[in-house]
Write an enzyme that holds these catalytic residues in place. Structure first.
Site, PDB file in Angstrom:
ATOM      1  CD  GLU A 131      97.907 -57.485 -54.506  1.00  0.00           C
ATOM      2  OE1 GLU A 131      98.834 -57.387 -53.684  1.00  0.00           O
ATOM      3  OE2 GLU A 131      97.919 -58.322 -55.426  1.00  0.00           O
ATOM      4  N   GLY A 132      95.137 -56.806 -49.919  1.00  0.00           N
ATOM      5  CA  GLY A 132      95.341 -56.600 -48.474  1.00  0.00           C
ATOM      6  C   GLY A 132      95.659 -57.917 -47.777  1.00  0.00           C
ATOM      7  CG  HIS A 133      92.765 -61.008 -47.467  1.00  0.00           C
ATOM      8  ND1 HIS A 133      91.783 -60.488 -48.264  1.00  0.00           N
ATOM      9  CD2 HIS A 133      92.215 -61.138 -46.237  1.00  0.00           C
ATOM     10  CE1 HIS A 133      90.686 -60.325 -47.560  1.00  0.00           C
ATOM     11  NE2 HIS A 133      90.905 -60.694 -46.327  1.00  0.00           N
ATOM     12  CG  LEU A 149      92.803 -53.055 -51.634  1.00  0.00           C
ATOM     13  CD1 LEU A 149      93.712 -54.174 -52.120  1.00  0.00           C
ATOM     14  CD2 LEU A 149      91.903 -52.606 -52.772  1.00  0.00           C
ATOM     15  CB  SER A 150      87.088 -53.495 -47.681  1.00  0.00           C
ATOM     16  OG  SER A 150      85.957 -54.151 -47.134  1.00  0.00           O
ATOM     17  CB  SER A 151      85.833 -58.845 -48.438  1.00  0.00           C
ATOM     18  OG  SER A 151      87.091 -59.356 -48.082  1.00  0.00           O
ATOM     19  NE  ARG A 152      81.102 -56.149 -44.381  1.00  0.00           N
ATOM     20  CZ  ARG A 152      81.729 -56.617 -43.295  1.00  0.00           C
ATOM     21  NH1 ARG A 152      82.895 -56.109 -42.939  1.00  0.00           N
ATOM     22  NH2 ARG A 152      81.201 -57.583 -42.561  1.00  0.00           N
TER      23      ARG A 152
END
Ligand code: PAF
Length: 254
Positions: free
Chosen positions: A31-33, A180-183
């Protein structure tokens, strides 16, 4: 949405008839992207997203190989969020043999993240300048979650007389407060529970209180950073996963 892989195709496809917004990404969309894509969509005629896991910003012992990669899923999400052109080049396209020119934002790039990830911001600044040169956008979009990255890119834009406008989109958090983070995908459920100490600590907006609340985690730093705006920023390790986050400090507390 068109997917392009070469610099030549990316620069020739981007029309100059209206405004162009660029969202540089490394994929693993969440969602951040999508918030970045939507912001770019709302403000520009053409939206370009780049999808490139930039080896130059990963240290030797970091997660380059493990970084989430799913181009098909990312392309679907980008298209649904209104991206017109997805620039997904190979590493050879952006770093051809003989590549040896780097952008170094000296002081800003060495503190906080830069201290724990030497060379990271050199890789970020260099790839951002290259992407800005290829796409030549009117605006480029970054998340407040990476506050130091924003500061480094803004400094580079000023120092190198670029004309692009840097737009910053607020951090998106899950219901439990984790940014939110991909990590986050690396975290086990138990690790995720422990990771919640990070947003809770930062929510105090006080460095000493935040440090006390992070006592049980492996902390790289918890510092007030004099970016614009000032932030309380922290990096912690939960198991093998390194997480960063920050909160904007109110002017009254600055
Ligand atoms: O924030 C990121 O995903 C990356 O650092 C960026 C800006 C795409 C450069 O590789």
């Amino acid at each position: 949405m068109k997917i392009v892989r070469t610099i030549a195709d990316a620069s020739s496809l981007v029309t100059r008839d209206g405004t162009v917004g660029l969202v540089p990404t490394m994929g693993g969309f969440h969602e951040g992207h999508l918030a970045l894509f939507r912001a770019a969509r709302a403000e520009n005629d053409v939206v370009v997203a780049s999808l490139f896991v930039n080896p130059a910003q990963f240290g030797a012992n970091e997660d380059l190989a493990a970084y989430p990669r799913d181009e098909k899923r990312d392309a679907e999400l980008a298209e649904a969020a209104g991206v017109d052109i997805l620039f997904a080049p190979s590493a050879e396209e952006l770093y051809p043999p003989g590549f040896q020119t780097w952008v170094e934002v000296e002081q800003l790039g060495r503190t906080l993240e830069g201290e724990f990830r030497p060379g990271h911001f050199r890789g970020v600044a260099t790839i951002c300048l290259k992407l800005l040169n290829v796409v030549r956008p009117d605006r480029a979009y970054f998340g407040q979650k990476d506050a130091q990255q924003v500061a480094v890119v803004k400094r580079m834009v000023r120092d190198l007389d670029l004309t692009v406008e840097i737009r910053v989109v607020p951090t998106i958090r899950d219901g439990d407060g984790l940014a939110l983070s991909s990590r986050n995908a690396y975290l086990s459920p138990a690790e995720r529970e422990r990771a919640l100490a990070l947003p809770r600590a930062l929510a105090t907006k006080d460095a000493a209180q935040a440090r006390a609340r992070l006592n049980d985690l492996d902390v790289d730093y918890v510092e007030v950073a004099d970016f614009e705006p000032r932030v309380l920023a922290a990096a912690v390790r939960v198991g093998k996963t390194r997480l960063i986050d920050n909160v904007i400090l109110d002017k009254e507390r600055a």
